[in-house]
Design a protein around this motif. Structure first.
Motif, mmCIF file in Angstrom:
data_model
loop_
_atom_site.group_PDB
_atom_site.id
_atom_site.type_symbol
_atom_site.label_atom_id
_atom_site.label_comp_id
_atom_site.label_asym_id
_atom_site.label_seq_id
_atom_site.Cartn_x
_atom_site.Cartn_y
_atom_site.Cartn_z
ATOM 1 N N PHE A 70 1.950 2.714 3.538
ATOM 2 C CA PHE A 70 1.856 1.405 4.173
ATOM 3 C C PHE A 70 0.589 1.308 5.015
ATOM 4 O O PHE A 70 0.046 2.320 5.452
ATOM 5 C CB PHE A 70 3.067 1.161 5.086
ATOM 6 C CG PHE A 70 4.359 0.991 4.349
ATOM 7 C CD1 PHE A 70 4.671 -0.203 3.711
ATOM 8 C CD2 PHE A 70 5.281 2.019 4.298
ATOM 9 C CE1 PHE A 70 5.864 -0.363 3.039
ATOM 10 C CE2 PHE A 70 6.487 1.868 3.632
ATOM 11 C CZ PHE A 70 6.778 0.670 2.993
ATOM 12 N N GLN A 71 0.160 0.073 5.295
ATOM 13 C CA GLN A 71 -0.986 -0.127 6.184
ATOM 14 C C GLN A 71 -0.673 0.390 7.579
ATOM 15 O O GLN A 71 -1.509 0.995 8.229
ATOM 16 C CB GLN A 71 -1.344 -1.613 6.281
ATOM 17 C CG GLN A 71 -2.178 -2.104 5.137
ATOM 18 C CD GLN A 71 -2.681 -3.514 5.368
ATOM 19 O OE1 GLN A 71 -3.032 -3.871 6.485
ATOM 20 N NE2 GLN A 71 -2.700 -4.313 4.328
ATOM 21 N N LYS A 72 0.544 0.147 8.033
ATOM 22 C CA LYS A 72 0.962 0.610 9.356
ATOM 23 C C LYS A 72 1.898 1.791 9.166
ATOM 24 O O LYS A 72 2.763 1.776 8.294
ATOM 25 C CB LYS A 72 1.674 -0.497 10.124
ATOM 26 C CG LYS A 72 0.747 -1.630 10.473
ATOM 27 C CD LYS A 72 1.426 -2.621 11.364
ATOM 28 C CE LYS A 72 0.439 -3.721 11.721
ATOM 29 N NZ LYS A 72 0.953 -4.665 12.664
ATOM 30 N N ASN A 73 1.716 2.804 9.996
ATOM 31 C CA ASN A 73 2.556 3.980 9.884
ATOM 32 C C ASN A 73 3.966 3.664 10.372
ATOM 33 O O ASN A 73 4.139 3.112 11.460
ATOM 34 C CB ASN A 73 1.951 5.129 10.709
ATOM 35 C CG ASN A 73 2.683 6.424 10.457
ATOM 36 O OD1 ASN A 73 3.795 6.615 10.935
ATOM 37 N ND2 ASN A 73 2.077 7.294 9.686
ATOM 38 N N LEU A 74 4.954 4.011 9.555
ATOM 39 C CA LEU A 74 6.342 3.738 9.892
ATOM 40 C C LEU A 74 7.123 5.007 10.213
ATOM 41 O O LEU A 74 8.341 4.983 10.253
ATOM 42 C CB LEU A 74 7.016 2.981 8.738
ATOM 43 C CG LEU A 74 6.373 1.642 8.363
ATOM 44 C CD1 LEU A 74 7.080 1.025 7.175
ATOM 45 C CD2 LEU A 74 6.373 0.695 9.545
ATOM 46 N N ALA A 75 6.423 6.112 10.446
ATOM 47 C CA ALA A 75 7.103 7.368 10.773
ATOM 48 C C ALA A 75 7.783 7.244 12.132
ATOM 49 O O ALA A 75 7.353 6.487 12.998
ATOM 50 C CB ALA A 75 6.099 8.518 10.775
ATOM 51 N N ILE A 76 8.836 8.005 12.306
ATOM 52 C CA ILE A 76 9.611 7.975 13.557
ATOM 53 C C ILE A 76 8.815 8.682 14.649
ATOM 54 O O ILE A 76 8.533 9.880 14.536
ATOM 55 C CB ILE A 76 10.989 8.635 13.354
ATOM 56 C CG1 ILE A 76 11.752 7.870 12.255
ATOM 57 C CG2 ILE A 76 11.784 8.648 14.655
ATOM 58 C CD1 ILE A 76 12.990 8.560 11.757
ATOM 59 N N ALA A 144 -0.074 2.492 -2.771
ATOM 60 C CA ALA A 144 -0.833 2.703 -1.544
ATOM 61 C C ALA A 144 -1.513 1.412 -1.096
ATOM 62 O O ALA A 144 -2.309 0.835 -1.833
ATOM 63 C CB ALA A 144 -1.865 3.806 -1.755
ATOM 64 N N ASP A 145 -1.171 0.981 0.109
ATOM 65 C CA ASP A 145 -1.709 -0.237 0.697
ATOM 66 C C ASP A 145 -2.808 0.137 1.684
ATOM 67 O O ASP A 145 -2.523 0.655 2.764
ATOM 68 C CB ASP A 145 -0.581 -0.990 1.405
ATOM 69 C CG ASP A 145 -0.984 -2.382 1.862
ATOM 70 O OD1 ASP A 145 -2.164 -2.744 1.726
ATOM 71 O OD2 ASP A 145 -0.103 -3.101 2.366
ATOM 72 N N ILE A 177 -4.000 -0.816 -3.491
ATOM 73 C CA ILE A 177 -4.552 -2.117 -3.148
ATOM 74 C C ILE A 177 -5.488 -1.928 -1.961
ATOM 75 O O ILE A 177 -5.173 -1.196 -1.026
ATOM 76 C CB ILE A 177 -3.472 -3.174 -2.861
ATOM 77 C CG1 ILE A 177 -2.632 -2.813 -1.656
ATOM 78 C CG2 ILE A 177 -2.595 -3.378 -4.069
ATOM 79 C CD1 ILE A 177 -1.734 -3.930 -1.204
ATOM 80 N N THR A 178 -6.649 -2.565 -2.045
ATOM 81 C CA THR A 178 -7.645 -2.328 -1.005
ATOM 82 C C THR A 178 -8.758 -3.357 -1.064
ATOM 83 O O THR A 178 -8.891 -4.088 -2.036
ATOM 84 C CB THR A 178 -8.258 -0.917 -1.155
ATOM 85 O OG1 THR A 178 -9.018 -0.595 0.002
ATOM 86 C CG2 THR A 178 -9.128 -0.815 -2.386
ATOM 87 N N HIS A 179 -9.542 -3.368 -0.005
ATOM 88 C CA HIS A 179 -10.841 -4.041 -0.072
ATOM 89 C C HIS A 179 -11.946 -3.021 0.233
ATOM 90 O O HIS A 179 -13.079 -3.370 0.471
ATOM 91 C CB HIS A 179 -10.908 -5.241 0.893
ATOM 92 C CG HIS A 179 -10.700 -4.878 2.327
ATOM 93 N ND1 HIS A 179 -9.458 -4.902 2.929
ATOM 94 C CD2 HIS A 179 -11.569 -4.464 3.262
ATOM 95 C CE1 HIS A 179 -9.588 -4.531 4.186
ATOM 96 N NE2 HIS A 179 -10.855 -4.252 4.424
#
Length: 193
Positions: A70-76, A144-145, A177-179
């Motif tokens: 993800f673009q933002k980390n979602l780990a605890i 992968a974002d 996906i990317t720029h």
């Protein structure tokens, strides 16, 4: 309403999806992962139409077969890096393989930090951890974002090589996906939204 093209990938075929911010790249990735359901059409991964799965079956399938960056980390935040990777394997119903965990931590240059808490990491370290979490369970599809947006060129190259090698080793597809123009030369197949 967003309209997305039909995509068909053979095993180990990879795809780069390009587009400017706000065009719908992340929405598209979320549809491919089953996080969002399409209004029309279907998403098939292997022989499974994930649009027809119940929420529980979809969670199980996604947990074992899809790796997500993800673009933002979602780990605890309260877990250590080591415990995060162990938890990812546990929830994927895969064996806890300490040798693989340590090798992967070394590969993403996070081994010296393996006992640190997630909240103690820099943005670049968090992005590298996200990549490790996406591949630790050997998924058949890696989505992968913007996986390289917070990385310098050296780490960008290293992490893209890791994603490509993991996909090859485990007979998986990789969709990025990317720029980020730096990774364009690594893909032979691409679409622009």
């Amino acid at each position: 309403m967003f309209r997305f093209p039909d995509i068909h990938l053979e095993r180990q075929e990879h795809l780069l999806i390009l587009g400017v911010s706000g065009i719908g790249k992340t929405t598209f990735l979320h549809i491919l992962a089953g996080i969002l359901k399409p209004n029309k059409g279907s998403v098939k991964i292997g022989n499974i139409d994930i649009s027809l799965l119940s929420n529980r079956a979809l969670d199980t399938f996604r947990g074992s077969s899809i790796g997500l960056v993800f673009q933002k980390n979602l780990a605890i935040p309260s877990l250590s890096l080591l415990d995060s990777l162990k938890a990812r394997l546990f929830f994927s119903k895969k064996p806890i393989d300490s040798k693989r965990i340590n090798a992967l931590l070394k590969r993403v240059q996070l081994y010296p930090y393996k006992h640190k808490k997630i909240r103690q990491l820099s943005q670049g370290q968090l992005q590298r951890l996200s990549i490790a979490l996406a591949v630790i369970h050997q998924p058949t599809l890696i989505l992968a974002d913007e996986p390289t947006s917070s990385l310098d060129t050296e780490n960008c190259n290293n992490m893209m090589q890791l994603l490509l090698e993991e996909a090859k080793e485990h007979n998986a597809n990789l969709i990025v996906i990317t720029h980020d123009d730096r990774i364009k030369p690594l893909f032979t197949k691409s679409i622009t939204l």
